[in-house]
Design an enzyme around this catalytic site. Structure first.
Site, mmCIF file in Angstrom:
data_model
loop_
_atom_site.group_PDB
_atom_site.id
_atom_site.type_symbol
_atom_site.label_atom_id
_atom_site.label_comp_id
_atom_site.label_asym_id
_atom_site.label_seq_id
_atom_site.Cartn_x
_atom_site.Cartn_y
_atom_site.Cartn_z
ATOM 1 N N ALA A 34 0.815 -1.217 0.000
ATOM 2 C CA ALA A 34 0.000 0.000 0.000
ATOM 3 C C ALA A 34 0.848 1.267 0.000
ATOM 4 C CB ALA A 34 -0.936 -0.011 1.207
ATOM 5 N N GLU A 35 1.824 1.313 0.901
ATOM 6 C CA GLU A 35 2.604 2.544 1.051
ATOM 7 C C GLU A 35 3.521 2.781 -0.143
ATOM 8 O OE1 GLU A 35 1.302 0.761 4.839
ATOM 9 O OE2 GLU A 35 2.595 0.000 3.234
ATOM 10 N N TYR A 103 -2.124 -14.106 2.729
ATOM 11 C CA TYR A 103 -0.830 -13.512 3.063
ATOM 12 C C TYR A 103 0.084 -14.519 3.761
ATOM 13 C CZ TYR A 103 -3.102 -9.015 2.215
ATOM 14 O OH TYR A 103 -3.771 -7.974 1.631
ATOM 15 N N ARG A 105 3.100 -13.413 5.729
ATOM 16 C CA ARG A 105 3.904 -12.273 6.151
ATOM 17 C C ARG A 105 4.289 -12.331 7.636
ATOM 18 N NH1 ARG A 105 -0.595 -7.709 5.131
ATOM 19 N NH2 ARG A 105 1.250 -6.408 4.834
ATOM 20 N N GLY A 229 -17.500 8.351 -5.949
ATOM 21 C CA GLY A 229 -16.663 9.513 -5.671
ATOM 22 C C GLY A 229 -16.213 9.587 -4.232
ATOM 23 N N ALA A 255 -6.685 0.625 -5.707
ATOM 24 C CA ALA A 255 -7.412 1.838 -6.072
ATOM 25 C C ALA A 255 -7.324 2.901 -4.982
ATOM 26 C CB ALA A 255 -8.871 1.509 -6.365
ATOM 27 N N ASP A 257 -4.928 3.306 -2.827
ATOM 28 C CA ASP A 257 -3.571 3.864 -2.806
ATOM 29 C C ASP A 257 -3.401 4.880 -3.933
ATOM 30 O OD1 ASP A 257 -3.155 1.957 -0.804
ATOM 31 O OD2 ASP A 257 -2.480 0.472 -2.258
ATOM 32 N N ASP A 293 -1.115 -3.786 -8.661
ATOM 33 C CA ASP A 293 -1.272 -2.623 -7.792
ATOM 34 C C ASP A 293 -0.816 -1.320 -8.431
ATOM 35 O OD1 ASP A 293 -1.963 -4.621 -6.001
ATOM 36 O OD2 ASP A 293 -0.913 -3.683 -4.329
#
Length: 317
Positions: A34-35, A103, A105, A229, A255, A257, A293
């Site tokens: 994400a980041e 995941y 992780r 929106g 989306a 991100d 992504d």
């Protein structure tokens, strides 16, 4: 530096064919987090972004680091950890519009992020610090690292941007609510989705939920409403920014991100709040039309053309 962010990025594996993963024999792999998605989105739009993280000192970690650096993101604050592996996850498309993610992780290099990994002077040079609710869910040390980064940002007048990015599989609901609410209180700008807002504060209209975020301490709230929106609220402005219709949702992951990158780019460009949020809507729409992504994250000229063409189409209808 325009924006600094921190968090985990992993290798994503996706079966080449739809259906349960037990039947898959070929996979494609991509870089996903994400980041780092936000950092890459900003870099493609012409801004300076930096990403803080830990990766395993393994082939996947080296690939991720090289890929993100190659996208124009500063990775000088990334640590390659010889004692832990890079995280992995798998995403299977069960049917059109139906995705399932798994995941791997736990104990990953990124889960070992600690406050000492964050350089105060690096954050002090940024205009914005971007954090998500994923990172504090990974481990206690990650939680402390996020708090440390926020403290550094506030000490140096750096705006804190928080995307709750709720991952309920990572922690119990009661702990998620407690920590995410705490981070809302420390943020200047909050970017929740409508479902995340309802998870934290119960049912309500976008206006009611946005006011609740403001009451908790955030000065600006931008509430994502999916394809319709977003609603924004701060001392100077409030209202709705319409979304953009897309012919087909190829892959919805990432989306949000893209939305964050679009909004931050608009604010950095000096746009008013409505136009900045509309830019976020546009980037999010462009992301869902491509697999992966980051594949749909646009460069500036393509983004401007997309917004201009869609707005012109609306006028002609």
């Amino acid at each position: 530096m325009d924006v600094v962010t921190l968090g985990e990025t992993m290798m994503l594996f996706t079966p080449d064919n739809p259906g349960p993963m037990r039947y898959a024999d070929r996979f494609s792999n991509r870089v996903a987090g994400a980041e780092s998605n936000v950092a890459i989105g900003l870099a493609r739009l012409g801004f300076q972004s930096g990403w803080i993280s830990r990766l395993g000192d393994d082939e996947f970690g080296k690939k991720i680091n090289a890929f993100i650096r190659g996208e124009g993101v500063d990775t000088s604050q990334v640590i390659l950890d010889e004692t832990a592996d890079t995280g992995l996850f798998f995403k299977e498309k069960l049917a059109p519009g139906e995705w399932r993610v798994k995941y791997y992780r736990q104990g990953s290099a990124a889960s070992r992020l600690k406050p000492g990994d964050v350089d105060e002077s690096y954050i002090a040079e940024a205009n914005y610090l971007h954090v998500t609710g994923i990172t504090p869910a990974l481990s206690d040390s990650c939680y402390e690292t996020v708090l440390t980064a926020i403290d550094y940002a506030r000490a140096h007048g750096v705006n804190v941007v928080f995307d709750p990015n709720l991952r309920r599989k990572l922690w119990p609901d009661h702990k998620a609510r407690k920590v995410l609410t705490e981070l809302v209180q420390k943020a200047d700008i909050v970017l929740p989705g409508i479902e995340e807002a309802e998870f934290l504060f119960g049912n309500g209209t976008p206006e009611e939920l946005a006011r609740t975020f403001r009451e908790k301490g955030a000065s600006t709230v931008i509430l994502k409403l999916g394809g319709t929106g977003a609603y924004y609220l701060n001392n100077a402005a409030e209202g709705y920014a319409e979304g953009f219709e897309v012919p087909e949702v190829v892959d919805p992951v990432g989306a949000g991100d893209g939305f964050s990158a679009g909004v931050l780019s608009g604010l950095l460009d000096g746009l008013d709040m409505k136009d900045a949020v509309q830019r976020g809507n546009a980037v999010g729409a462009m992301v869902v039309m491509a697999p992966g992504d980051v594949e749909g994250l646009p460069e500036k000229d393509r983004l401007v053309d997309f917004i201009t063409n869609r707005n012109q189409s609306d006028v002609e209808r």
